[in-house]
Design a protein around this motif. Sequence first.
Motif, PDB file in Angstrom:
ATOM      1  N   PRO A 137     -32.077 -44.344  33.899  1.00 17.05           N
ATOM      2  CA  PRO A 137     -32.161 -42.895  34.087  1.00 17.05           C
ATOM      3  C   PRO A 137     -33.573 -42.447  34.448  1.00 17.05           C
ATOM      4  CG  PRO A 137     -31.919 -43.434  31.759  1.00 17.05           C
ATOM      5  CD  PRO A 137     -31.771 -44.709  32.517  1.00 17.05           C
ATOM      6  N   THR A 138     -33.639 -41.363  35.215  1.00 16.14           N
ATOM      7  CA  THR A 138     -34.931 -40.779  35.575  1.00 16.14           C
ATOM      8  C   THR A 138     -35.550 -40.165  34.324  1.00 16.14           C
ATOM      9  OG1 THR A 138     -33.720 -40.089  37.546  1.00 16.14           O
ATOM     10  CG2 THR A 138     -35.988 -39.306  37.361  1.00 16.14           C
ATOM     11  N   TYR A 139     -36.850 -40.279  34.200  1.00 17.13           N
ATOM     12  CA  TYR A 139     -37.508 -39.675  33.040  1.00 17.13           C
ATOM     13  C   TYR A 139     -37.620 -38.166  33.247  1.00 17.13           C
ATOM     14  CZ  TYR A 139     -41.000 -38.030  29.781  1.00 17.13           C
ATOM     15  OH  TYR A 139     -41.645 -37.304  28.816  1.00 17.13           O
ATOM     16  N   HIS A 140     -37.209 -37.417  32.229  1.00 18.10           N
ATOM     17  CA  HIS A 140     -37.384 -35.965  32.230  1.00 18.10           C
ATOM     18  C   HIS A 140     -38.159 -35.586  30.982  1.00 18.10           C
ATOM     19  CE1 HIS A 140     -34.475 -35.520  35.471  1.00 18.10           C
ATOM     20  NE2 HIS A 140     -33.639 -36.282  34.797  1.00 18.10           N
ATOM     21  N   PRO A 141     -39.198 -34.764  31.107  1.00 22.86           N
ATOM     22  CA  PRO A 141     -39.914 -34.337  29.898  1.00 22.86           C
ATOM     23  C   PRO A 141     -39.004 -33.494  29.008  1.00 22.86           C
ATOM     24  CG  PRO A 141     -40.735 -33.166  31.832  1.00 22.86           C
ATOM     25  CD  PRO A 141     -39.801 -34.218  32.327  1.00 22.86           C
ATOM     26  N   LEU A 162     -22.468 -24.700  31.603  1.00 16.63           N
ATOM     27  CA  LEU A 162     -23.148 -25.846  32.207  1.00 16.63           C
ATOM     28  C   LEU A 162     -24.125 -25.331  33.249  1.00 16.63           C
ATOM     29  CD1 LEU A 162     -20.079 -28.166  32.997  1.00 16.63           C
ATOM     30  CD2 LEU A 162     -21.646 -28.429  31.083  1.00 16.63           C
ATOM     31  N   SER A 163     -25.279 -25.996  33.363  1.00 17.99           N
ATOM     32  CA  SER A 163     -26.253 -25.651  34.409  1.00 17.99           C
ATOM     33  C   SER A 163     -26.959 -26.915  34.841  1.00 17.99           C
ATOM     34  CB  SER A 163     -27.296 -24.650  33.891  1.00 17.99           C
ATOM     35  OG  SER A 163     -26.695 -23.410  33.625  1.00 17.99           O
ATOM     36  N   VAL A 164     -27.328 -26.976  36.111  1.00 19.86           N
ATOM     37  CA  VAL A 164     -28.057 -28.144  36.621  1.00 19.86           C
ATOM     38  C   VAL A 164     -29.125 -27.673  37.592  1.00 19.86           C
ATOM     39  CG1 VAL A 164     -26.314 -28.574  38.425  1.00 19.86           C
ATOM     40  CG2 VAL A 164     -27.795 -30.433  37.693  1.00 19.86           C
ATOM     41  N   ASN A 165     -30.297 -28.312  37.551  1.00 18.92           N
ATOM     42  CA  ASN A 165     -31.353 -27.942  38.509  1.00 18.92           C
ATOM     43  C   ASN A 165     -31.548 -29.047  39.544  1.00 18.92           C
ATOM     44  OD1 ASN A 165     -32.955 -29.912  37.331  1.00 18.92           O
ATOM     45  ND2 ASN A 165     -34.364 -28.508  36.320  1.00 18.92           N
ATOM     46  N   ALA A 166     -32.409 -28.795  40.525  1.00 17.25           N
ATOM     47  CA  ALA A 166     -32.598 -29.723  41.643  1.00 17.25           C
ATOM     48  C   ALA A 166     -33.211 -31.044  41.192  1.00 17.25           C
ATOM     49  CB  ALA A 166     -33.465 -29.069  42.710  1.00 17.25           C
ATOM     50  N   GLU A 167     -33.933 -31.038  40.050  1.00 14.57           N
ATOM     51  CA  GLU A 167     -34.561 -32.284  39.546  1.00 14.57           C
ATOM     52  C   GLU A 167     -33.555 -33.189  38.839  1.00 14.57           C
ATOM     53  OE1 GLU A 167     -36.891 -29.360  39.376  1.00 14.57           O
ATOM     54  OE2 GLU A 167     -37.310 -30.464  41.225  1.00 14.57           O
ATOM     55  N   ASP A 209     -20.070 -24.137  21.852  1.00 10.19           N
ATOM     56  CA  ASP A 209     -19.626 -22.977  21.077  1.00 10.19           C
ATOM     57  C   ASP A 209     -20.190 -22.998  19.649  1.00 10.19           C
ATOM     58  OD1 ASP A 209     -18.031 -20.694  21.647  1.00 10.19           O
ATOM     59  OD2 ASP A 209     -16.560 -21.363  20.180  1.00 10.19           O
ATOM     60  N   ASN A 210     -20.605 -24.201  19.215  1.00 11.10           N
ATOM     61  CA  ASN A 210     -21.147 -24.318  17.860  1.00 11.10           C
ATOM     62  C   ASN A 210     -22.678 -24.278  17.850  1.00 11.10           C
ATOM     63  OD1 ASN A 210     -21.605 -26.725  19.106  1.00 11.10           O
ATOM     64  ND2 ASN A 210     -20.605 -27.993  17.550  1.00 11.10           N
ATOM     65  N   GLY A 211     -23.278 -23.931  18.988  1.00  9.47           N
ATOM     66  CA  GLY A 211     -24.728 -23.802  19.055  1.00  9.47           C
ATOM     67  C   GLY A 211     -25.461 -25.085  19.383  1.00  9.47           C
ATOM     68  N   THR A 212     -24.732 -26.151  19.751  1.00  6.10           N
ATOM     69  CA  THR A 212     -25.405 -27.399  20.129  1.00  6.10           C
ATOM     70  C   THR A 212     -25.765 -27.356  21.607  1.00  6.10           C
ATOM     71  OG1 THR A 212     -23.238 -28.402  20.472  1.00  6.10           O
ATOM     72  CG2 THR A 212     -24.306 -28.834  18.367  1.00  6.10           C
ATOM     73  N   LEU A 213     -26.961 -27.854  21.921  1.00  8.52           N
ATOM     74  CA  LEU A 213     -27.440 -27.899  23.310  1.00  8.52           C
ATOM     75  C   LEU A 213     -27.754 -29.348  23.645  1.00  8.52           C
ATOM     76  CD1 LEU A 213     -30.267 -25.200  22.891  1.00  8.52           C
ATOM     77  CD2 LEU A 213     -27.892 -24.721  23.390  1.00  8.52           C
ATOM     78  N   THR A 214     -27.347 -29.791  24.813  1.00  8.64           N
ATOM     79  CA  THR A 214     -27.669 -31.149  25.249  1.00  8.64           C
ATOM     80  C   THR A 214     -28.259 -31.109  26.653  1.00  8.64           C
ATOM     81  OG1 THR A 214     -25.838 -31.984  23.912  1.00  8.64           O
ATOM     82  CG2 THR A 214     -26.761 -33.489  25.521  1.00  8.64           C
ATOM     83  N   PHE A 215     -29.340 -31.870  26.829  1.00  6.16           N
ATOM     84  CA  PHE A 215     -29.946 -32.034  28.151  1.00  6.16           C
ATOM     85  C   PHE A 215     -29.656 -33.457  28.607  1.00  6.16           C
ATOM     86  CE2 PHE A 215     -32.312 -28.562  26.295  1.00  6.16           C
ATOM     87  CZ  PHE A 215     -32.547 -27.710  27.365  1.00  6.16           C
ATOM     88  N   TRP A 216     -29.177 -33.585  29.845  1.00  4.36           N
ATOM     89  CA  TRP A 216     -28.761 -34.891  30.381  1.00  4.36           C
ATOM     90  C   TRP A 216     -29.527 -35.200  31.664  1.00  4.36           C
ATOM     91  CZ3 TRP A 216     -24.157 -36.609  27.788  1.00  4.36           C
ATOM     92  CH2 TRP A 216     -23.451 -35.614  27.078  1.00  4.36           C
ATOM     93  N   ASP A 217     -29.543 -36.502  31.975  1.00 11.26           N
ATOM     94  CA  ASP A 217     -29.960 -36.922  33.315  1.00 11.26           C
ATOM     95  C   ASP A 217     -28.688 -36.894  34.164  1.00 11.26           C
ATOM     96  OD1 ASP A 217     -31.452 -38.067  35.465  1.00 11.26           O
ATOM     97  OD2 ASP A 217     -30.543 -39.992  34.987  1.00 11.26           O
ATOM     98  N   TYR A 218     -28.669 -36.028  35.176  1.00  9.52           N
ATOM     99  CA  TYR A 218     -27.438 -35.786  35.951  1.00  9.52           C
ATOM    100  C   TYR A 218     -26.986 -37.030  36.720  1.00  9.52           C
ATOM    101  CZ  TYR A 218     -24.186 -33.352  39.100  1.00  9.52           C
ATOM    102  OH  TYR A 218     -23.075 -32.946  39.789  1.00  9.52           O
ATOM    103  N   ASN A 219     -27.950 -37.870  37.130  1.00  8.35           N
ATOM    104  CA  ASN A 219     -27.596 -39.016  37.977  1.00  8.35           C
ATOM    105  C   ASN A 219     -26.882 -40.117  37.204  1.00  8.35           C
ATOM    106  OD1 ASN A 219     -28.844 -37.787  40.179  1.00  8.35           O
ATOM    107  ND2 ASN A 219     -30.835 -38.630  39.615  1.00  8.35           N
ATOM    108  N   THR A 220     -27.264 -40.319  35.946  1.00 15.54           N
ATOM    109  CA  THR A 220     -26.681 -41.428  35.195  1.00 15.54           C
ATOM    110  C   THR A 220     -25.772 -40.976  34.059  1.00 15.54           C
ATOM    111  OG1 THR A 220     -28.601 -41.475  33.746  1.00 15.54           O
ATOM    112  CG2 THR A 220     -28.661 -42.916  35.667  1.00 15.54           C
ATOM    113  N   GLY A 221     -25.817 -39.693  33.695  1.00 16.79           N
ATOM    114  CA  GLY A 221     -25.000 -39.211  32.584  1.00 16.79           C
ATOM    115  C   GLY A 221     -25.573 -39.566  31.230  1.00 16.79           C
ATOM    116  N   THR A 222     -26.889 -39.825  31.195  1.00 18.15           N
ATOM    117  CA  THR A 222     -27.550 -40.182  29.930  1.00 18.15           C
ATOM    118  C   THR A 222     -28.130 -38.938  29.274  1.00 18.15           C
ATOM    119  OG1 THR A 222     -28.236 -42.165  31.120  1.00 18.15           O
ATOM    120  CG2 THR A 222     -29.202 -41.816  28.937  1.00 18.15           C
ATOM    121  N   PHE A 265     -30.834 -37.018  27.229  1.00 18.56           N
ATOM    122  CA  PHE A 265     -32.209 -37.323  26.832  1.00 18.56           C
ATOM    123  C   PHE A 265     -32.716 -36.370  25.755  1.00 18.56           C
ATOM    124  CE2 PHE A 265     -32.827 -34.458  30.483  1.00 18.56           C
ATOM    125  CZ  PHE A 265     -33.807 -33.584  30.019  1.00 18.56           C
ATOM    126  N   GLN A 266     -31.945 -35.321  25.428  1.00 21.93           N
ATOM    127  CA  GLN A 266     -32.389 -34.421  24.363  1.00 21.93           C
ATOM    128  C   GLN A 266     -31.204 -33.653  23.783  1.00 21.93           C
ATOM    129  OE1 GLN A 266     -35.426 -31.679  25.608  1.00 21.93           O
ATOM    130  NE2 GLN A 266     -35.841 -30.954  23.563  1.00 21.93           N
TER     131      GLN A 266
END
Length: 435
Positions: free
Chosen positions: A127-131, A360-365, A373-386, A388-389
Amino acid sequence: MASVLPPLDPLLKRSAKRTRAIFASCPDDGMKDEEKSTRLRLSVKIADEFKHYKELPSALLAQQGPVGPAQPKAEQKMITAGPSSDNTSRIIATIDNTPKEQPSTFATSAKLSEALTLHKTTRTIKPTYHPPWKLVRVISGHLGWVRSVAVEPGNQWFATGAGDRVIKIWDLASGELKLSLTGHISTVRGLAVSPRHPYLFSCGEDKMVKCWDLEANKVIRHYHGHLSGVYSLSLHPTLDVLVTSGRDASARVWDMRTKAQIHVLSGHSATVADVKCQESDPQVITGSMDSTVRLWDLAAGKTMVTLTHHKKSVRALAIHPTEYSFASGSAGGNNIKKWKCPEGAFVFNFPGHNAIINTLSVNAEGVFFSGGDNGTLTFWDYNTGTPFQNMEDVPQPGSLEAEAGVFCSTFDMTGTRLITGGADKTIKVYAEQSQ
């Protein structure tokens, strides 16, 4: 002496038979042909048509040879068992049916095991590294759940719509309230700012779709047609077309200027919770509570593909800004799925976010965000589905613990800030942490 009249019944039958013979169809079913005369007619017909074909002429019969196998001659005898010997069974036993060993195509056994291990290894893409992202601002001002958010193309301000029926315009840099627009009489569920006109579009649970002139700050058009609450809207990037969807299980395509309804995209059997537009086919994508995603042919107003992979209602869609793909989210495990356009081929699941996905939202990077709905947020690497936060939405002080749901989200035009709206009536801004 008066002449005796003949009986009427035979005359009537004869007349009816003649009429039937003339018109070939008698209205009275009682006047059918007698079985005897039908058989007689059929036998006459067979004799007339097939008499000469039943038997061949004698000249042809003489030429033809006998048909079938000849009778065996009397002197032929039956086969009886020959002299038996004990050796026969031994000979049969010595016949070996095991196949001959073929030489291996691999030079050595080491080469073979090497090939097998290579075959077993799964090709994992790194996966690409995202800060990581952090919460940088909480904006309060709404008096109801924040259900919709849209950023203006110039990246100067953003709009939010909430359960308090008010649309608020905020300064993106400072988070200050610039304007409040009132006019809806129920929750504002969808917002979109036109990149080519000074217009803001809004829709709500009051069945209304409004077009606001941002120079005069007032409603200039209404789009009438939805039979129930309108849950989502999307602007076409190049055409002057607006697509709205809602609880009446339809998506509607409107001519932005004339207010005319171009198409009713019908086919879903439950609320159409989200709709997205893009330039190339499929130009319209809808996600519905009937747990399907549909890809639409905008010109024909018909479904191109129906995707039935989700088990529960699809509440959120996100189209990648540069890659020709999109993602959809529902409730349960393996509930976020990536799809390839234009045919809607399934790519992979984003596993692990076990919640009802509202947004759901995705940016160009390639940073992909999912809000639950329960207040959980997940950040993913869109290319690999991993992922990262993983984060938890912290409810506003004074609000209930249950009011931690995330309802809407969008990245700003640069993709460096994420704006979310939630059940605690606040708008939260997240940003990438600097190194």
